[in-house]
Motif scaffolding. Structure first.
Motif, PDB file in Angstrom:
ATOM      1  N   ALA A   6       8.797   1.792  -4.046  1.00  0.00           N
ATOM      2  CA  ALA A   6       9.385   0.493  -4.382  1.00  0.00           C
ATOM      3  C   ALA A   6       8.838  -0.033  -5.701  1.00  0.00           C
ATOM      4  O   ALA A   6       9.546  -0.711  -6.439  1.00  0.00           O
ATOM      5  N   SER A   7       7.589   0.275  -6.040  1.00  0.00           N
ATOM      6  CA  SER A   7       7.096  -0.248  -7.311  1.00  0.00           C
ATOM      7  C   SER A   7       7.302   0.735  -8.463  1.00  0.00           C
ATOM      8  O   SER A   7       7.495   0.319  -9.595  1.00  0.00           O
ATOM      9  N   ILE A   8       7.288   2.038  -8.195  1.00  0.00           N
ATOM     10  CA  ILE A   8       7.536   2.986  -9.304  1.00  0.00           C
ATOM     11  C   ILE A   8       8.978   2.845  -9.787  1.00  0.00           C
ATOM     12  O   ILE A   8       9.266   2.944 -10.964  1.00  0.00           O
ATOM     13  N   PRO A  50       0.701  -2.448  -7.838  1.00  0.00           N
ATOM     14  CA  PRO A  50       0.988  -3.236  -6.618  1.00  0.00           C
ATOM     15  C   PRO A  50       1.417  -2.335  -5.451  1.00  0.00           C
ATOM     16  O   PRO A  50       0.998  -2.552  -4.319  1.00  0.00           O
ATOM     17  N   GLY A  51       2.211  -1.336  -5.757  1.00  0.00           N
ATOM     18  CA  GLY A  51       2.654  -0.429  -4.706  1.00  0.00           C
ATOM     19  C   GLY A  51       1.503   0.390  -4.150  1.00  0.00           C
ATOM     20  O   GLY A  51       1.397   0.614  -2.945  1.00  0.00           O
ATOM     21  N   VAL A  70       7.509  -5.774   0.454  1.00  0.00           N
ATOM     22  CA  VAL A  70       8.349  -6.589  -0.438  1.00  0.00           C
ATOM     23  C   VAL A  70       7.485  -7.267  -1.506  1.00  0.00           C
ATOM     24  O   VAL A  70       7.883  -7.361  -2.667  1.00  0.00           O
ATOM     25  N   ASN A  71       6.304  -7.713  -1.121  1.00  0.00           N
ATOM     26  CA  ASN A  71       5.391  -8.297  -2.100  1.00  0.00           C
ATOM     27  C   ASN A  71       5.094  -7.318  -3.227  1.00  0.00           C
ATOM     28  O   ASN A  71       5.043  -7.703  -4.398  1.00  0.00           O
ATOM     29  N   ALA A  72       4.880  -6.060  -2.856  1.00  0.00           N
ATOM     30  CA  ALA A  72       4.555  -5.070  -3.868  1.00  0.00           C
ATOM     31  C   ALA A  72       5.702  -4.958  -4.867  1.00  0.00           C
ATOM     32  O   ALA A  72       5.491  -4.780  -6.067  1.00  0.00           O
ATOM     33  N   PRO A  78      15.255  -2.702  -3.172  1.00  0.00           N
ATOM     34  CA  PRO A  78      14.550  -1.478  -2.774  1.00  0.00           C
ATOM     35  C   PRO A  78      13.312  -1.761  -1.927  1.00  0.00           C
ATOM     36  O   PRO A  78      13.019  -1.017  -0.994  1.00  0.00           O
ATOM     37  N   GLY A  79      12.613  -2.845  -2.243  1.00  0.00           N
ATOM     38  CA  GLY A  79      11.442  -3.219  -1.460  1.00  0.00           C
ATOM     39  C   GLY A  79      11.838  -3.615  -0.053  1.00  0.00           C
ATOM     40  O   GLY A  79      11.185  -3.232   0.926  1.00  0.00           O
ATOM     41  N   ILE A  80      12.918  -4.386   0.049  1.00  0.00           N
ATOM     42  CA  ILE A  80      13.372  -4.829   1.375  1.00  0.00           C
ATOM     43  C   ILE A  80      13.797  -3.623   2.211  1.00  0.00           C
ATOM     44  O   ILE A  80      13.432  -3.499   3.386  1.00  0.00           O
ATOM     45  N   ALA A  81      14.534  -2.710   1.563  1.00  0.00           N
ATOM     46  CA  ALA A  81      14.972  -1.516   2.298  1.00  0.00           C
ATOM     47  C   ALA A  81      13.766  -0.708   2.759  1.00  0.00           C
ATOM     48  O   ALA A  81      13.712  -0.259   3.909  1.00  0.00           O
TER      49      ALA A  81
END
Lengths: 277, 275, 385
Positions: A168-170, A202-203, B153-155, B189-192
């Protein structure tokens, strides 16, 4: 104001289903144990002795072992997960989501069945020993019910918890920045540490937390893949609610475990500079 | 330019193949043994599909499977909504008590399962006076799922650029429009990812489910755990194989999802350009 | 001296208890008050007699008829495939069947809060604890006329004299299961765990009293002792033995079948079930003695369908139904009248139906009340060591 509104559902939920149970556990941890009734709590006789018992030095090796196993499996998850997440995010092309779901699909079968499959692979006459025998490396290795199997089980069980937040972060990393770094003459290593790592941190932090924290307290994995010398703190706590019949002690150990991990998490977050969490 | 990349795609690809092999190795074992003739998880005595036909008559396992799906879907949806909202608040607003929130989230991650199970049961039985059943299981699962959603999601939202929101507002978007067309696509993407994690952990939980379930709300992991004494029965392997094939089928449909999320990505970039 | 209704009230919401706590959410912390009540009874459980068993309180009757459902909570794989379907056909009562896998789990769940189940099947020692804690309710034996079919041994047993709270399901012993081709010696007694070939390939049970009973039998002591010298010796025995085994576990069945374990402290019927798949596995009742146990059906306090539960108990006590059950699960039946219908090879197996002389060496676990903590504490040390 708006922030409060967004937080309202979570606040109500946590107040009812997390804070109250937490208070119940604190209450248990100050009660007196019993056989017929597990906890005998009175306001006039708060038993702080449970906390002293929880810090019994005999239990220290178990606690140290839990931290060690959790650290090893977190490290293994980073080693296995980071390159994979990076590859999916940057080179997965239009199949990125497919690869991502492929990471999760093994986890749609029940955890217990996967662990059981690992037992079949790791047991004395299992696949790994047969493979090792075929390769001429001997076929009498002992894996199951020893540290190796527990660490492997933890790594396997928590790998998606590392891969998904990393992805998600990359995924939002700006490729132009990476290329600019090369154009400015930075090498691979330098670019990795100066451009890639800060963006994905962060990830990475989230992944480390999501693997390490639950792994410390896990008890199903050590009980199914571990043996007499691999007991972890989660099993010790579970024992207090079972055969050892000491709910107050189990509760006190949990409270201390939670405090210890929280302190560690906050020190860690401060050091890596993640305030948002 | 990619040939200069710090992480070469060729090695990365090899690594990816190996990690996928690691992830699917035990799955291969269970699929293999689902076709075993004997009721053994260790010796393959012959090929048979009888466990698949047996499965149709194993009402307990099928019921448990249905319960598992109900619980996992409900808990995932609720936890994803609640967790995503909380994450927006936590990453975008500074307010008092924010660190108390983080603390609670980590508490729910670190609380040993037995302790969470016992304390939730004490809460249901003695304070809320609730009848144990699917509802109490869903409530419990949602509770531990929220934390996973929030952290992931925070990330994704960390170092969120507030200028995007301001730009959208400058362009006359209402807060709801801004949320739906700017914030949500960025966080998607974070939520998924958070939802997927929530779904898998709900699907796997044994200990907390044991304490919070009542008559008729046995989930598949609970059913398997209680039958582990004699080893995993091949019919459970057959059921898992079925689930696997079904999810792979869904994955094939997932191409559609890919296309749609790519479109959403474009929306976000458009706004970005405007900003 | 006991009043089960009072215990139950105390358990749910006892404002009359001297330990009534002041804070609203705290007062619901059920067991605090119930523990106060039991303590006030003055160690009634000492000496192994069952104090709550003397109750004469009649069961309360619900004026309106019960819904035709029954929530049955049993051990896994511990029922014949046709038991429930036939009962449903006979009575029209729909059975919801769920499973658990350990007494500790069941007890922890039952005493934390209501569960919604109508029948549970705890083992004798756990049943006694549940009686003390007011977690089970007395049976209306007039609805269970088939109770006369029981072997007298189970009508007078100390854990529940007169079957006031429970109807036995199946019974057995806790001995040794082993692979006869791999142990490298004769297995006759508990010291078989010291055979060199067994080292690192054995397990003992993850149940405090069962593990201690093994150690105490091996040391030729009373398996229900409260003598601290004997208990210390048993603790040391288990700690020393822990160095030679692979695992402390109650899930030994599959590892024993696959050869991952070659010897395990085991429950009789489990081993007979394994034997069906692997003929090399054998079971013995050790020479110096072993524990007997009996799993019994009981009705949790406040169950919604007690009469359906009693109808089910009566049904299980039917000779043919009871025999079918035993023929399927390979444990001993407490149902004397069922014996003509039980398979001859089960009936003639001295490991399932020991001779009267053997039976004398197979005591039940004794109820030690609060003194059981002496075992729990030492068990914690064994697990931690």
């Amino acid at each position: 104001m708006k922030g409060n509104l967004l937080l309202l559902p979570a606040s109500v939920w946590f107040a009812l289903l997390l804070v109250i149970p937490l208070l119940i556990i604190v209450e248990y941890s100050l009660g007196k144990r019993g056989v017929i009734d597990p906890v005998h709590f009175t306001w006039s006789h708060l038993r702080f002795a449970n906390y002293k018992d929880a810090l019994d030095p005999d239990r220290l090796p178990i606690f140290v072992r839990s931290i060690e196993y959790a650290a090893i499996s977190t490290f293994a998850c980073v080693l296995l997960g980071f390159p994979l997440a990076y590859w999916i995010a940057r080179f997965g092309g239009r199949f990125r989501n497919v690869y991502l779901v492929l990471v999760v699909i093994p986890f749609l079968t029940s955890y217990l069945i996967r662990i059981y499959a690992w037992q079949v692979i790791l047991q004395d006459n299992g696949l790994l020993n047969r493979l090792s025998g075929d390769l001429g490396l001997g076929s009498h290795h002992v894996f199951l019910n020893h540290a190796f199997a527990v660490n492997l089980g933890l790594t396997y069980g928590f790998l998606p918890f590392m891969i998904l937040p990393l992805y998600a972060s990359i995924e939002r990393m700006d490729v132009a920045l990476v290329e600019a770094s090369y154009d400015l003459g930075h090498g691979k290593i330098s670019t990795f540490f100066r451009v890639i790592l800060p963006t994905v941190s962060p990830g990475l932090v989230a992944g480390v937390l999501l693997v390490f924290i639950p792994a410390v307290g896990d008890f199903v994995t050590p009980s199914l893949l571990g043996g007499v010398r691999t007991q972890m703190i989660g099993s010790t706590i579970a024992d207090q609610f079972g055969g050892s019949q000491n709910w107050p002690l189990g509760s006190a150990m949990s409270v201390l475990l939670m405090l210890f991990i929280l302190a560690g998490v906050f020190v860690y977050l401060r050091r890596v500079g993640e305030e948002a969490l | 330019m990619s040939h200069k990349s710090a992480l070469r795609p060729r090695y990365l690809k090899l690594h990816a193949v190996l990690v996928f092999a690691f992830l699917f190795l035990p799955i291969g074992v269970l699929v293999f043994f689902s076709f075993n003739n004997a009721r053994s998880g260790t010796d393959f005595t012959g090929f048979s599909t009888k466990w698949y036909s047996d499965l149709i008559h194993n009402h307990q396992a099928l019921q448990a499977f249905r319960n598992t799906l109900k619980v996992a879907i409900a808990a995932t949806v609720i936890a994803t909504v609640i967790g995503t909202l909380a994450s927006f608040a936590l990453t975008r607003f500074k307010f008092r008590g924010r660190s108390a929130y983080s603390t609670l989230i980590f508490v729910s991650l670190v609380m040993p399962e037995v302790v969470m199970g016992v304390s939730l049961l004490a809460f249901y039985a003695n304070i809320a006076h609730m009848k144990l059943g699917l509802t109490t299981v869903i409530l419990a699962h949602t509770t531990f799922c929220i934390a996973f959603v929030v952290v992931v999601v925070n990330a994704r939202l960390a170092s969120f650029d507030n200028r995007l929101v301001e730009a959208a507002a400058d362009l006359g978007a209402t807060p709801i429009q801004t949320f739906l067309r700017v914030v949500l696509p960025l966080a998607a993407p974070g939520i998924a990812a958070g939802a997927m994690l929530a779904f898998t952990i709900s699907l796997d939980d044994v200990v907390i489910t044991f304490f919070t379930s009542g008559p008729g709300s046995t989930t598949l992991p609970l059913y398997i755990f209680s039958s582990l004494k004699f080893g995993v029965s091949p019919s459970i392997n057959a059921l898992s194989t079925f689930v696997l094939v079904f999810s792979l089928f869904l994955l094939a449909l997932g191409g559609l999802f890919s296309a749609r999320s790519a479109k959403r990505g474009v929306t976000a970039v458009d706004v970005n350009a405007l900003g | 001296m006991s009043d089960p209704d009072r215990v139950s009230l105390a358990f749910i919401w006892d404002t009359a208890s001297p330990h009534f706590s002041r804070r609203a959410f705290m007062k619901t912390m059920a067991f605090a008050s119930a523990a106060g009540f039991v303590a006030a009874c003055g160690g009634s459980s000492k000496g192994g007699t069952t104090s709550a068993g003397g109750s004469t309180t009649p069961p309360t009757f619900d004026p309106k008829p019960e819904a035709k459902t029954l929530n049955f909570y049993n051990w896994t794989d511990y029922i014949a495939t046709d038991t429930i379907p036939n009962f449903q056909k006979d009575t029209g009562i729909k059975v919801t069947y769920d499973n658990y896998s350990s007494n500790d789990e069941l007890f922890a769940k039952m005493r934390t809060g209501g569960s919604g189940f109508d029948i549970i099947v705890p083992t004798d020692a756990t049943l006694v604890k549940m009686k003390h804690a007011g977690l089970v309710q007395p049976l209306d034996l007039s609805l269970i006329p088939n109770v006369k079919n029981l072997d007298p041994r189970f009508r007078t047993a100390a854990y529940d004299p007169g079957n006031q709270y429970s109807i036995p399901w199946q019974w057995g012993t806790t001995g040794i299961g082993f692979d006869k081709t791999k142990v490298g010696g004769a297995v006759t007694d508990w010291d078989a765990f010291n055979l060199p070939a067994v080292s690192g390939k054995s397990s003992y049970l993850d149940e405090a009293r069962d593990a201690f009973a093994m150690a105490l039998f091996a040391l030729k002591k009373d398996p229900n002792t409260l003598d601290s010298g004997d208990l210390d010796a048993a603790e040391q025995y288990l700690i020393d033995l822990k160095k030679k085994i692979q695992k402390i576990t109650s899930d030994y069945q599959d590892p024993l079948k696959s050869g991952q374990l070659v010897m395990a402290q085991a429950y009789s019927g489990d081993v007979f079930t394994i034997q069906a798949d692997n003929a090399k596995i054998e079971y013995i009742i050790p020479k110096s003695g072993a524990l007997s146990w009996v799993d019994s059906m009981a009705i949790p306090k406040g169950a919604a369908h007690p009469k359906n539960a009693e109808a089910f108990m009566n049904y299980i006590l039917d000779p043919k139904v009871g025999a079918a059950l035993t023929n399927f699960v390979n444990y001993g039946s407490p149902n004397k009248a069922a014996e003509p219908y039980i398979n001859k090879d089960i009936l003639s197996n001295p490991l399932i139906y020991p001779s009267p002389a053997e039976l004398a060496k197979l005591p039940f676990q004794k109820d030690l009340g609060e003194d059981e903590l002496a075992y729990s504490d030492r068990w914690d040390k064994v697990k931690t060591a």
